[in-house]
Design an enzyme around this catalytic site. Structure first.
Site, PDB file in Angstrom:
ATOM      1  CE  LYS A 179     -15.320  -5.136 -53.646  1.00 28.89           C
ATOM      2  NZ  LYS A 179     -15.741  -6.405 -54.259  1.00 28.89           N
TER       3      LYS A 179
HETATM    4  C1  PLP Z   1     -16.926  -6.772 -54.853  1.00 28.57           C
HETATM    5  C2  PLP Z   1     -16.906  -8.039 -55.600  1.00 28.57           C
HETATM    6  C3  PLP Z   1     -17.692  -8.229 -56.743  1.00 28.57           C
HETATM    7  C4  PLP Z   1     -18.655  -7.179 -57.238  1.00 28.57           C
HETATM    8  O1  PLP Z   1     -18.006  -6.051 -57.746  1.00 28.57           O
HETATM    9  P1  PLP Z   1     -18.804  -4.675 -57.923  1.00 28.57           P
HETATM   10  O2  PLP Z   1     -17.778  -3.692 -58.344  1.00 28.57           O
HETATM   11  O3  PLP Z   1     -19.382  -4.362 -56.582  1.00 28.57           O
HETATM   12  O4  PLP Z   1     -19.858  -4.899 -58.937  1.00 28.57           O
HETATM   13  C5  PLP Z   1     -17.570  -9.428 -57.420  1.00 28.57           C
HETATM   14  N1  PLP Z   1     -16.753 -10.406 -56.984  1.00 28.57           N
HETATM   15  C6  PLP Z   1     -15.984 -10.261 -55.887  1.00 28.57           C
HETATM   16  C7  PLP Z   1     -15.119 -11.398 -55.453  1.00 28.57           C
HETATM   17  C8  PLP Z   1     -16.026  -9.082 -55.159  1.00 28.57           C
HETATM   18  O5  PLP Z   1     -15.261  -8.950 -54.071  1.00 28.57           O
END
Ligand code: PLP
Length: 507
Positions: A126
């Site tokens: 993120k």
């Molecule tokens: C948010 C997240 C995901 C999923 O990603 P999306 O963009 O919501 O599909 C997968 N793994 C981790 C560690 C995340 O923080």
């Protein structure tokens, strides 16, 4: 909020439509400031400029911030060159990332490359978007709403919350409120959020799951009473969830960057098709890969990996999206989601921008918890995507086996992707070179990783982490070491129906 649109030609013929009303046309600054369209739809760009093979060659010699500038300038056509440079250079530096190259690529074997997206401040992917979003948002909002203070509302399954807090902490003219499911995040995630520093931050747990938090936040966005209260204070809401275009566009960059790097390192030929596997929750990360493909990046199959909440696996297989099923709390909690918001953007694209159909399907989803796509959309899905899933035990086993086989330690989300990749290779015999998106540091999900490595379950998480480090040699991110000493600042829990009240109190 009303915007005056300055004419389609104004911004190089690039504007943003709503997935629920294709006649909406706003600039990228407006799309990013607003977060979501007034009709409830998501903003999508009117066109996708191509990336040429020559550009890949140029990109392969650039630093990450420069690659980001080149890609973002294809979409943010109402930002000046200086503004884009400012955003990219401030976001992607060794001040916020523990890797000079921002993203790391680890070669597992001759066809598999793990793309580590978690070298930012909060050790989850993120950060790739949330380190730059505050710069994009404050730059954009200055142009379109001048002196309004932006209140960022976030629903999080764990990682977005912390990354958004870290991105927006003490950013002038912003406030941020994060809601997370009380029992739906890892203990490390909870501690990361509860200890967040900054004068403009607020963190609240809810009695409910992520979908409850997300629905609650969406309701607050459209609550007239709250809107008026905000207005009076000269404030407005925006979103740091992946419904915001400003979250999504930076994610396209790392797919292009990775491709260019693999070319530069002679791992692939320029123009060679490769596959991508993405551990998926809200469908943001994999949608960014789809957009990169749409821009001409030679990506073949987009492999969508889920945990036991395998609604997307079923959807890709059958064309029916059906959320009438039980919600599972798994050991990859950031993917414990039954309503994948960004799928709406894909469907808008696959129906050639048919906003009527999208309205119908989203209405069906709201009223009956399900919808079924047309056969033409289903056909396109079949060509583009592969879906797969695995359960908690398989996730842990994959962590153990990957470590034993490749001396490579991964977190639970990445393990889901690796497991689904293995299933796909066995079933298809496809030998195409593949990028596996790795979305979190193994230390972020230390309890589960310890369990996978047969480390004593009864130990406290810090002891486990230090044993993982001893066993694997993988460095512990500094942030986790510091976390132990940090003071808990937030410990409030509310019921779902008290969320709007809580927001009113804060603002
Ligand atoms: C948010 C997240 C995901 C999923 O990603 P999306 O963009 O919501 O599909 C997968 N793994 C981790 C560690 C995340 O923080």
């Amino acid at each position: 909020m009303e915007f005056v649109f300055k004419g389609k030609e104004f911004f190089n013929n690039m504007f943003y439509k709503s997935t629920r009303n294709k006649n909406v046309s706003v600039s990228s600054c407006e799309a990013i400031t607003q977060g979501i369209s007034v009709d409830g739809g998501l903003f999508v760009p009117s066109n996708f400029e191509k990336i040429s093979t020559e550009e890949i060659v140029r990109l392969s010699k650039m630093s990450y911030p420069n690659q980001a500038k080149l890609i973002l300038s294809k979409f943010l056509t109402d930002f000046s060159e200086q503004e884009i440079s400012f955003c990219c250079e401030n976001a992607y530096s060794t001040k916020s990332f523990d890797s000079e190259q921002i993203i790391n690529i680890k070669k597992l074997n001759k066809d598999a490359f793990v793309l580590e997206l978690w070298h930012g401040k909060t050790s989850a992917f993120k950060d790739m978007a949330l380190q730059i979003l505050p710069f994009l948002l404050t730059t954009a909002s200055k142009k379109v709403v001048a002196d309004k203070k932006i209140v960022i509302l976030v629903a999080t399954s764990g990682d977005t919350g912390k990354a958004a807090l870290e991105g927006f902490a003490d950013v002038e003219n912003t406030e941020i409120i994060v809601f997370y499911p009380q029992d739906g995040v890892s203990s490390m995630q909870k501690r990361q959020m509860a200890t967040q520093e900054g004068k403009n931050v607020e963190v609240i747990a809810i009695n409910g799951n992520f979908d409850d938090a997300q629905t609650g936040v969406k309701e607050i966005f459209s609550n007239e009473l709250i809107k008026q209260a905000l207005e009076k204070k000269g404030k407005m809401f925006s979103s740091a969830n992946s419904i915001n275009w400003g979250r999504l566009v930076p994610q396209i960059v790392y797919y292009v960057s990775t491709y260019a790097r693999l070319v530069a390192e002679n791992e692939i030929k320029n123009g060679e098709q490769i596959n991508v596997v993405v551990p998926t929750g809200n469908f943001g990360n994999i949608l960014a890969a789809y957009y990169a493909k749409k821009m001409g990046l030679p990506l073949n199959k987009l492999i969508c990996a889920s945990n036991k909440n395998n609604i997307l696996t079923d959807f890709i297989k059958t064309g029916v999206y059906d959320r009438n099923r039980s919600f599972n709390a798994t050991n990859s909690p950031s993917m414990d989601i039954l309503i994948s918001s960004n799928l709406e953007r894909l469907l808008f694209d696959l129906t050639d921008n048919d906003d009527d159909i999208i309205n119908n399907w989203m209405n069906d989803l709201k009223e009956n918890g399900k919808y079924e796509v047309s056969s033409s959309v289903k056909q396109k899905l079949d060509q583009l995507f592969v879906g797969g899933y695995c359960n908690d035990e398989q996730t842990l086993l994959t962590i153990k086996e990957t470590f034993e086989k490749y001396n490579y330690l991964c977190d639970t989300h990445t393990a889901v992707a690796l497991n689904v990749f293995e299933q796909y290779q066995k079933a298809s015999n496809d030998q195409t070179k593949t990028i596996i998106a790795s979305t979190a540091s193994p230390y972020k999900f230390g309890n589960s990783v310890a369990l996978a490595l047969d480390i004593d379950e009864s130990l406290d998480e810090y002891e486990q982490i230090s044993l993982i480090n001893k066993k694997t040699g993988l460095e512990i991110p500094e942030e986790f070491i510091k976390l132990k000493e940090k003071k808990i600042r937030f410990d409030k829990t509310v019921n779902v129906n008290q969320m709007s009240e809580a927001v009113l109190e804060i603002i």
